[in-house]
Design an enzyme around this catalytic site. Structure first.
Site, PDB file in Angstrom:
ATOM      1  N   HIS A  62       0.834  -1.208   0.000  1.00 17.33           N
ATOM      2  CA  HIS A  62       0.000   0.000   0.000  1.00 17.33           C
ATOM      3  C   HIS A  62       0.868   1.257   0.000  1.00 17.33           C
ATOM      4  O   HIS A  62       0.592   2.218  -0.727  1.00 17.33           O
ATOM      5  CB  HIS A  62      -0.863   0.064   1.272  1.00 17.33           C
ATOM      6  CG  HIS A  62      -1.931  -0.973   1.399  1.00 17.33           C
ATOM      7  ND1 HIS A  62      -2.137  -1.667   2.564  1.00 17.33           N
ATOM      8  CD2 HIS A  62      -2.873  -1.420   0.521  1.00 17.33           C
ATOM      9  CE1 HIS A  62      -3.169  -2.493   2.412  1.00 17.33           C
ATOM     10  NE2 HIS A  62      -3.630  -2.375   1.186  1.00 17.33           N
ATOM     11  N   LYS A  95     -16.278  -6.572   5.453  1.00 15.99           N
ATOM     12  CA  LYS A  95     -15.200  -7.507   5.778  1.00 15.99           C
ATOM     13  C   LYS A  95     -15.080  -7.580   7.276  1.00 15.99           C
ATOM     14  O   LYS A  95     -15.458  -6.648   7.978  1.00 15.99           O
ATOM     15  CB  LYS A  95     -13.848  -6.949   5.281  1.00 15.99           C
ATOM     16  CG  LYS A  95     -13.646  -6.947   3.811  1.00 15.99           C
ATOM     17  CD  LYS A  95     -12.269  -6.408   3.541  1.00 15.99           C
ATOM     18  CE  LYS A  95     -11.943  -6.431   2.073  1.00 15.99           C
ATOM     19  NZ  LYS A  95     -10.606  -5.932   1.816  1.00 15.99           N
ATOM     20  N   ARG A 138      -2.295  -6.230  -8.233  1.00 13.09           N
ATOM     21  CA  ARG A 138      -1.296  -7.280  -8.001  1.00 13.09           C
ATOM     22  C   ARG A 138      -1.424  -8.379  -9.047  1.00 13.09           C
ATOM     23  O   ARG A 138      -0.512  -8.659  -9.789  1.00 13.09           O
ATOM     24  CB  ARG A 138      -1.497  -7.912  -6.609  1.00 13.09           C
ATOM     25  CG  ARG A 138      -1.048  -7.042  -5.474  1.00 13.09           C
ATOM     26  CD  ARG A 138      -1.666  -7.483  -4.178  1.00 13.09           C
ATOM     27  NE  ARG A 138      -3.117  -7.272  -4.219  1.00 13.09           N
ATOM     28  CZ  ARG A 138      -3.921  -7.347  -3.183  1.00 13.09           C
ATOM     29  NH1 ARG A 138      -3.443  -7.684  -2.010  1.00 13.09           N
ATOM     30  NH2 ARG A 138      -5.215  -7.109  -3.292  1.00 13.09           N
ATOM     31  N   SER A 167      -3.234  -7.463   3.235  1.00 15.94           N
ATOM     32  CA  SER A 167      -3.408  -7.242   4.674  1.00 15.94           C
ATOM     33  C   SER A 167      -3.669  -8.575   5.377  1.00 15.94           C
ATOM     34  O   SER A 167      -3.182  -8.799   6.493  1.00 15.94           O
ATOM     35  CB  SER A 167      -4.557  -6.273   4.932  1.00 15.94           C
ATOM     36  OG  SER A 167      -4.246  -5.006   4.415  1.00 15.94           O
TER      37      SER A 167
HETATM   38  P1  ADP Z   1      -9.615  -3.458  -0.526  1.00 15.67           P
HETATM   39  O1  ADP Z   1      -9.816  -2.042  -0.883  1.00 15.67           O
HETATM   40  O2  ADP Z   1      -9.913  -4.413  -1.637  1.00 15.67           O
HETATM   41  O3  ADP Z   1     -10.161  -3.833   0.790  1.00 15.67           O
HETATM   42  P2  ADP Z   1      -7.048  -2.982   0.503  1.00 15.67           P
HETATM   43  O4  ADP Z   1      -7.641  -2.038   1.387  1.00 15.67           O
HETATM   44  O5  ADP Z   1      -6.182  -4.033   1.100  1.00 15.67           O
HETATM   45  O6  ADP Z   1      -8.079  -3.703  -0.394  1.00 15.67           O
HETATM   46  O7  ADP Z   1      -6.177  -2.256  -0.600  1.00 15.67           O
HETATM   47  C1  ADP Z   1      -6.457  -0.980  -1.119  1.00 15.67           C
HETATM   48  C2  ADP Z   1      -5.852  -0.905  -2.504  1.00 15.67           C
HETATM   49  O8  ADP Z   1      -4.465  -1.255  -2.446  1.00 15.67           O
HETATM   50  C3  ADP Z   1      -6.490  -1.844  -3.522  1.00 15.67           C
HETATM   51  O9  ADP Z   1      -6.492  -1.197  -4.765  1.00 15.67           O
HETATM   52  C4  ADP Z   1      -5.542  -3.000  -3.558  1.00 15.67           C
HETATM   53  O10 ADP Z   1      -5.580  -3.671  -4.810  1.00 15.67           O
HETATM   54  C5  ADP Z   1      -4.214  -2.290  -3.376  1.00 15.67           C
HETATM   55  N1  ADP Z   1      -3.195  -3.190  -2.856  1.00 15.67           N
HETATM   56  C6  ADP Z   1      -3.287  -4.048  -1.829  1.00 15.67           C
HETATM   57  N2  ADP Z   1      -2.153  -4.752  -1.661  1.00 15.67           N
HETATM   58  C7  ADP Z   1      -1.297  -4.335  -2.630  1.00 15.67           C
HETATM   59  C8  ADP Z   1       0.037  -4.689  -3.012  1.00 15.67           C
HETATM   60  N3  ADP Z   1       0.714  -5.649  -2.374  1.00 15.67           N
HETATM   61  N4  ADP Z   1       0.591  -4.051  -4.068  1.00 15.67           N
HETATM   62  C9  ADP Z   1      -0.116  -3.105  -4.728  1.00 15.67           C
HETATM   63  N5  ADP Z   1      -1.374  -2.730  -4.431  1.00 15.67           N
HETATM   64  C10 ADP Z   1      -1.965  -3.333  -3.398  1.00 15.67           C
END
Ligand code: ADP
Length: 174
Positions: free
Chosen positions: A17, A41, A90, A128
């Site tokens: 992130h 979630k 990813r 996460s």
């Molecule tokens: P979500 O919004 O699906 O609950 P997250 O909060 O974990 O997911 O992630 C927020 C954003 O960061 C999403 O666009 C997700 O694809 C991106 N993201 C999560 N992990 C990574 C990573 N390892 N590398 C690049 N982008 C990521």
């Protein structure tokens, strides 16, 4: 001013992130890291905790601001004067979801663009859920998360351990 919103759950924020946020902040004048208040979630951290960890992890990035929000992401984007929403990609399965969200959001707010940045190879496996799972099992997450997040996870592990005697891993999954 070119403003963008980077929305997500960030439960907790990890190095994948942070990488997307820092790279976005180099493209846009101002980036709002927007932490969704009530995602569909199971969360480990409260909204306040997720905001505090993200602020700490992004400290020193002058053009990044962290805030919590609820409701539609496009409404938040309009409120803060952003013309773009940033997401990280990813794997192919991320793409399918992001594509659906982007088309839905375009129908709701045609003036807002969606910008997807590809993950760095070293963070391609990182989520996460993975960070939480490894941390709860006592594994080394120094290459996955920043120090304040590592400390917060350690604290959570102690709390959960005391409450239940065992860490309920299944409920920690996204
Ligand atoms: P979500 O919004 O699906 O609950 P997250 O909060 O974990 O997911 O992630 C927020 C954003 O960061 C999403 O666009 C997700 O694809 C991106 N993201 C999560 N992990 C990574 C990573 N390892 N590398 C690049 N982008 C990521």
């Amino acid at each position: 001013m070119n403003r963008a919103v980077y929305p997500g759950t960030f439960d907790p924020i990890h190095l994948g992130h942070i990488d997307i946020a820092v790279r976005s902040a180099a493209i846009f004048d101002h980036l709002v890291v927007a932490i969704y208040d009530r995602p569909a979630k199971h969360l480990l951290f409260t909204t306040e905790e997720r905001v505090t960890m993200a602020r700490e992890a992004l400290k020193g990035m002058d053009n990044i601001e962290v805030m919590a929000y609820d409701g539609l992401t496009v409404d938040l984007a309009r409120q803060v004067g952003a013309h773009a929403i940033v997401r990280g990609l990813r794997v192919i399965s991320d793409f399918e979801w992001e594509y659906q969200m982007a088309l839905t959001n375009r129908q709701l707010a045609p003036e807002i663009e969606f910008v997807c940045l590809m993950t760095r190879q070293e963070y391609a496996f990182l989520s996460s859920s993975i960070v939480k799972e490894v941390a709860m099992l006592g594994g080394d997450i120094t290459r996955m998360a920043s120090p304040s997040v590592i400390a917060a996870l350690e604290e959570k592990r102690r709390e959960l351990d005391q409450q239940q005697g065992a860490v309920p891993l299944v409920s920690l999954r996204d």
